[in-house]
Design a protein around this motif. Structure first.
Motif, PDB file in Angstrom:
ATOM      1  N   GLU A  65      29.082  41.554  41.666  1.00 39.33           N
ATOM      2  CA  GLU A  65      30.096  42.376  42.326  1.00 39.33           C
ATOM      3  C   GLU A  65      31.244  41.518  42.854  1.00 39.33           C
ATOM      4  OE1 GLU A  65      27.977  44.492  45.303  1.00 39.33           O
ATOM      5  OE2 GLU A  65      27.158  45.990  43.907  1.00 39.33           O
ATOM      6  N   ARG A  66      30.894  40.347  43.372  1.00 40.97           N
ATOM      7  CA  ARG A  66      31.916  39.436  43.876  1.00 40.97           C
ATOM      8  C   ARG A  66      32.852  39.003  42.747  1.00 40.97           C
ATOM      9  NH1 ARG A  66      30.715  33.309  45.312  1.00 40.97           N
ATOM     10  NH2 ARG A  66      32.818  32.618  45.856  1.00 40.97           N
ATOM     11  N   LEU A  67      32.272  38.715  41.601  1.00 37.65           N
ATOM     12  CA  LEU A  67      33.075  38.320  40.436  1.00 37.65           C
ATOM     13  C   LEU A  67      33.989  39.453  40.003  1.00 37.65           C
ATOM     14  CD1 LEU A  67      33.840  36.493  38.061  1.00 37.65           C
ATOM     15  CD2 LEU A  67      31.789  37.301  36.863  1.00 37.65           C
ATOM     16  N   GLN A  68      33.465  40.654  39.916  1.00 39.78           N
ATOM     17  CA  GLN A  68      34.278  41.800  39.513  1.00 39.78           C
ATOM     18  C   GLN A  68      35.431  42.043  40.477  1.00 39.78           C
ATOM     19  OE1 GLN A  68      30.880  44.629  39.097  1.00 39.78           O
ATOM     20  NE2 GLN A  68      31.816  45.159  37.122  1.00 39.78           N
ATOM     21  N   ASN A  69      35.132  41.985  41.760  1.00 42.99           N
ATOM     22  CA  ASN A  69      36.173  42.216  42.770  1.00 42.99           C
ATOM     23  C   ASN A  69      37.263  41.150  42.685  1.00 42.99           C
ATOM     24  OD1 ASN A  69      34.900  44.490  43.812  1.00 42.99           O
ATOM     25  ND2 ASN A  69      33.705  43.302  45.293  1.00 42.99           N
ATOM     26  N   PHE A  70      36.843  39.916  42.466  1.00 42.88           N
ATOM     27  CA  PHE A  70      37.825  38.831  42.379  1.00 42.88           C
ATOM     28  C   PHE A  70      38.735  39.025  41.163  1.00 42.88           C
ATOM     29  CE2 PHE A  70      39.305  34.681  40.961  1.00 42.88           C
ATOM     30  CZ  PHE A  70      39.793  34.135  42.140  1.00 42.88           C
ATOM     31  N   ILE A  71      38.135  39.355  40.029  1.00 35.20           N
ATOM     32  CA  ILE A  71      38.915  39.549  38.795  1.00 35.20           C
ATOM     33  C   ILE A  71      39.896  40.707  38.961  1.00 35.20           C
ATOM     34  CG2 ILE A  71      38.813  40.177  36.362  1.00 35.20           C
ATOM     35  CD1 ILE A  71      37.818  37.401  36.812  1.00 35.20           C
ATOM     36  N   GLU A  72      39.428  41.813  39.533  1.00 33.38           N
ATOM     37  CA  GLU A  72      40.265  43.009  39.664  1.00 33.38           C
ATOM     38  C   GLU A  72      41.365  42.827  40.705  1.00 33.38           C
ATOM     39  OE1 GLU A  72      37.460  46.051  40.503  1.00 33.38           O
ATOM     40  OE2 GLU A  72      36.572  46.023  38.484  1.00 33.38           O
ATOM     41  N   ASN A  73      41.073  42.103  41.777  1.00 35.72           N
ATOM     42  CA  ASN A  73      42.058  41.959  42.859  1.00 35.72           C
ATOM     43  C   ASN A  73      43.007  40.776  42.650  1.00 35.72           C
ATOM     44  OD1 ASN A  73      40.951  44.161  44.249  1.00 35.72           O
ATOM     45  ND2 ASN A  73      39.434  42.882  45.269  1.00 35.72           N
ATOM     46  N   GLU A  74      42.471  39.649  42.234  1.00 38.92           N
ATOM     47  CA  GLU A  74      43.282  38.436  42.094  1.00 38.92           C
ATOM     48  C   GLU A  74      43.935  38.309  40.711  1.00 38.92           C
ATOM     49  OE1 GLU A  74      43.944  36.552  44.653  1.00 38.92           O
ATOM     50  OE2 GLU A  74      42.624  37.756  45.934  1.00 38.92           O
ATOM     51  N   LYS A  75      43.363  39.010  39.720  1.00 44.30           N
ATOM     52  CA  LYS A  75      43.899  39.009  38.355  1.00 44.30           C
ATOM     53  C   LYS A  75      44.104  37.601  37.770  1.00 44.30           C
ATOM     54  CE  LYS A  75      46.292  43.453  38.733  1.00 44.30           C
ATOM     55  NZ  LYS A  75      45.618  43.857  39.966  1.00 44.30           N
ATOM     56  N   PRO A  76      43.090  36.756  37.813  1.00 40.79           N
ATOM     57  CA  PRO A  76      43.233  35.406  37.241  1.00 40.79           C
ATOM     58  C   PRO A  76      43.430  35.421  35.733  1.00 40.79           C
ATOM     59  CG  PRO A  76      40.929  35.850  37.755  1.00 40.79           C
ATOM     60  CD  PRO A  76      41.718  36.987  38.328  1.00 40.79           C
ATOM     61  N   TYR A  77      43.070  36.524  35.095  1.00 38.53           N
ATOM     62  CA  TYR A  77      43.209  36.636  33.637  1.00 38.53           C
ATOM     63  C   TYR A  77      44.663  36.626  33.188  1.00 38.53           C
ATOM     64  CZ  TYR A  77      43.755  41.529  35.087  1.00 38.53           C
ATOM     65  OH  TYR A  77      44.149  42.700  35.719  1.00 38.53           O
ATOM     66  N   LEU A  78      45.597  36.816  34.115  1.00 34.10           N
ATOM     67  CA  LEU A  78      47.018  36.770  33.743  1.00 34.10           C
ATOM     68  C   LEU A  78      47.470  35.347  33.409  1.00 34.10           C
ATOM     69  CD1 LEU A  78      48.542  39.234  36.369  1.00 34.10           C
ATOM     70  CD2 LEU A  78      47.866  39.696  34.004  1.00 34.10           C
ATOM     71  N   ASP A  79      46.670  34.373  33.797  1.00 31.86           N
ATOM     72  CA  ASP A  79      46.955  32.976  33.459  1.00 31.86           C
ATOM     73  C   ASP A  79      46.428  32.706  32.050  1.00 31.86           C
ATOM     74  OD1 ASP A  79      47.252  30.273  33.194  1.00 31.86           O
ATOM     75  OD2 ASP A  79      45.814  29.734  34.765  1.00 31.86           O
ATOM     76  N   PRO A  80      47.310  32.447  31.083  1.00 33.91           N
ATOM     77  CA  PRO A  80      46.858  32.242  29.702  1.00 33.91           C
ATOM     78  C   PRO A  80      45.986  31.004  29.522  1.00 33.91           C
ATOM     79  CG  PRO A  80      49.184  31.684  29.911  1.00 33.91           C
ATOM     80  CD  PRO A  80      48.779  32.328  31.200  1.00 33.91           C
ATOM     81  N   ASP A  81      46.053  30.056  30.456  1.00 32.28           N
ATOM     82  CA  ASP A  81      45.265  28.825  30.348  1.00 32.28           C
ATOM     83  C   ASP A  81      43.969  28.880  31.146  1.00 32.28           C
ATOM     84  OD1 ASP A  81      47.179  27.544  28.718  1.00 32.28           O
ATOM     85  OD2 ASP A  81      48.381  27.044  30.487  1.00 32.28           O
ATOM     86  N   LEU A  82      43.613  30.044  31.630  1.00 31.21           N
ATOM     87  CA  LEU A  82      42.387  30.177  32.407  1.00 31.21           C
ATOM     88  C   LEU A  82      41.178  29.752  31.585  1.00 31.21           C
ATOM     89  CD1 LEU A  82      41.086  31.267  35.070  1.00 31.21           C
ATOM     90  CD2 LEU A  82      40.777  33.441  33.856  1.00 31.21           C
ATOM     91  N   ASN A  83      40.315  28.950  32.200  1.00 32.14           N
ATOM     92  CA  ASN A  83      39.070  28.562  31.536  1.00 32.14           C
ATOM     93  C   ASN A  83      37.916  28.640  32.521  1.00 32.14           C
ATOM     94  OD1 ASN A  83      38.850  25.942  32.952  1.00 32.14           O
ATOM     95  ND2 ASN A  83      40.641  25.373  31.721  1.00 32.14           N
ATOM     96  N   LEU A  84      36.741  28.431  32.015  1.00 39.05           N
ATOM     97  CA  LEU A  84      35.529  28.575  32.819  1.00 39.05           C
ATOM     98  C   LEU A  84      35.528  27.627  34.012  1.00 39.05           C
ATOM     99  CD1 LEU A  84      32.665  29.981  32.886  1.00 39.05           C
ATOM    100  CD2 LEU A  84      31.828  27.924  31.730  1.00 39.05           C
ATOM    101  N   VAL A  85      36.017  26.419  33.813  1.00 43.49           N
ATOM    102  CA  VAL A  85      36.025  25.425  34.888  1.00 43.49           C
ATOM    103  C   VAL A  85      36.890  25.899  36.047  1.00 43.49           C
ATOM    104  CG1 VAL A  85      36.631  23.060  35.497  1.00 43.49           C
ATOM    105  CG2 VAL A  85      35.678  23.551  33.236  1.00 43.49           C
ATOM    106  N   GLU A  86      38.107  26.349  35.733  1.00 39.31           N
ATOM    107  CA  GLU A  86      39.030  26.779  36.788  1.00 39.31           C
ATOM    108  C   GLU A  86      38.505  28.003  37.524  1.00 39.31           C
ATOM    109  OE1 GLU A  86      42.742  27.420  34.912  1.00 39.31           O
ATOM    110  OE2 GLU A  86      43.190  25.289  34.663  1.00 39.31           O
TER     111      GLU A  86
END
Length: 410
Positions: free
Chosen positions: A299-320
């Motif tokens: 749930e924490r992961l889902q909330n972070f993705i939906e609220n912070e939208k890190p996926y908008l960064d094209p260079d996002l990777n597992l480490v970051e």
């Protein structure tokens, strides 16, 4: 008084293409060696050697069609033009490994792969030393050991050995490459620039040249003896390959993985990804025993993705992303794989597709093109966007946009 007319060099339709293409290959080989000297990238050194050997192997036919052997009847050049195929097979493997492995280092064990080639080199030196000390050596082109040992016994054995060796190394190299292609999906949200299609083409080219050579050997031995002109085509195809490999190998950036901060990712790569059946089973048991904790993390992961939208960064990777969530890479990887039944790439790109669909619903396509919207939502290439969008929605972006104005198309 008679005048001796030398027929060498004879520039003709057979010698000239090989000469020009091989010289171009030597140029790119030199450029790769120079870049290796400046930047220390081992892949440049390995590819430079591969190109150099490929050019070197064209020498016999190039000078032959230029008239060398007819002009210099007793030439000893064949003693110095040796087959380096025993070095080529491991070089292909180590080049691909150096490109697809982030922390690749050539260790002492790597030199063991070149022992067959070194033994053959020593054998050629023994042949040269022995034959050169025999009486009448200056009056013949090939001495006693070349005719009675090398050609009669060693070359047939060497041919069979090199074919088996190349088959083995090509199999391992293709496995290494496709394993890399599969596993980057677990670590990177955009893989287009990391897929290294150039390496795939590189392997296809050398596989084609290998198969062509084997077919030529089979035809020559079991069907009909091929002429030098018929064998020339293999040399020409190899010379053409030199140009493609030289250009693509030099101008294609292949150090992306080297420049990424992996930390201890290699341990995860080998222990988790390469043995998924065993380790995923263990992780399922662990997740069941800690189900409440697992659900909270999910749930924490889902909330972070939906609220912070890190996926908008094209260079996002597992480490970051793991750093942003204060999780270990292994912990986040497990959470995504087990909790969502997706790899990291599919997980992030699903949110990107949803973002694209939302922007289309909001009429953003009136201001931006589909590709512009894709870039806004974190995609970094048209090819990736089209492929991922169709994978998630079962339809292309263009068809989806049309269906929004005409719902009957859905």
């Amino acid at each position: 008084m008679s005048i001796l007319y030398f027929s060498f060099p004879n520039f003709n339709i057979y010698s000239t293409p090989l000469l020009v293409l091989a010289l171009q290959g030597l140029l790119f080989s030199g450029l790769l060696f120079s870049r290796y000297h400046k930047k220390g990238n081992i892949s440049d050194l390995l590819l430079g050697i591969i190109l150099l050997i490929t050019c070197y192997h064209r020498t016999t036919y190039t000078i032959g069609f230029m008239g060398w052997y007819d002009t210099f009847r007793n030439t000893k050049i064949n003693y110095y033009l040796m087959n380096l195929a025993l070095f080529m097979a491991p070089l292909l493997y180590f080049y691909v490994k150096s490109v697809t492995t982030s922390d690749f280092k050539f260790t002492k064990k790597g030199y063991y792969h070149f022992i067959p080639g070194l033994l053959y080199f020593l054998f050629k030196m023994v042949v040269l030393i022995y034959d050169s000390n025999q009486p009448g050596f200056d009056e013949v082109q090939n001495g006693y050991l070349v005719v009675n040992l090398q050609w009669k016994y060693i070359e047939p054995i060497l041919t069979i050995f090199t074919i088996c060796q190349m088959l083995l190394y090509l199999a391992f190299t293709f496995q290494l490459y496709y394993l890399y292609r599969r596993n980057i999906q677990h670590f990177f949200s955009n893989t287009y620039k990391l897929e290294l299609n150039w390496i795939r083409n590189f392997l296809y080219i050398y596989s084609f040249l290998f198969i062509y050579e084997v077919l030529q050997i089979v035809i020559n031995l079991s069907i009909t003896e091929l002429s030098w002109k018929q064998k020339w085509w293999e040399q020409f195809f190899s010379a053409l390959a030199i140009i493609y490999i030289g250009i693509k190998g030099y101008f294609t950036e292949t150090i992306k993985l080297t420049n990424l901060n992996y930390g201890n990712m290699n341990a995860i790569f080998h222990n988790y990804i390469l043995q998924p059946e065993v380790l995923q089973a263990e992780k399922k048991i662990e997740s069941k025993t800690q189900s409440s904790d697992f659900i909270i993390k999910k749930e924490r992961l889902q909330n972070f993705i939906e609220n912070e939208k890190p996926y908008l960064d094209p260079d996002l990777n597992l480490v970051e992303l793991s750093k942003k969530l204060n999780m270990t890479r292994a912990e986040l990887s497990e959470l995504i794989n087990e909790g969502f039944r997706l790899n990291f790439n599919d997980f992030i790109n699903k949110y990107r597709v949803d973002a694209v669909k939302q922007m289309l619903t909001n009429g953003k396509n009136q201001q931006l093109s589909l590709l512009g919207i894709a870039y806004e939502c974190g995609f970094n290439s048209k090819a990736t966007f089209n492929r991922v969008f169709k994978k998630v929605t079962q339809t292309s972006p263009t068809e989806y946009l049309k269906s929004m104005t005409n719902p009957t198309l859905l």
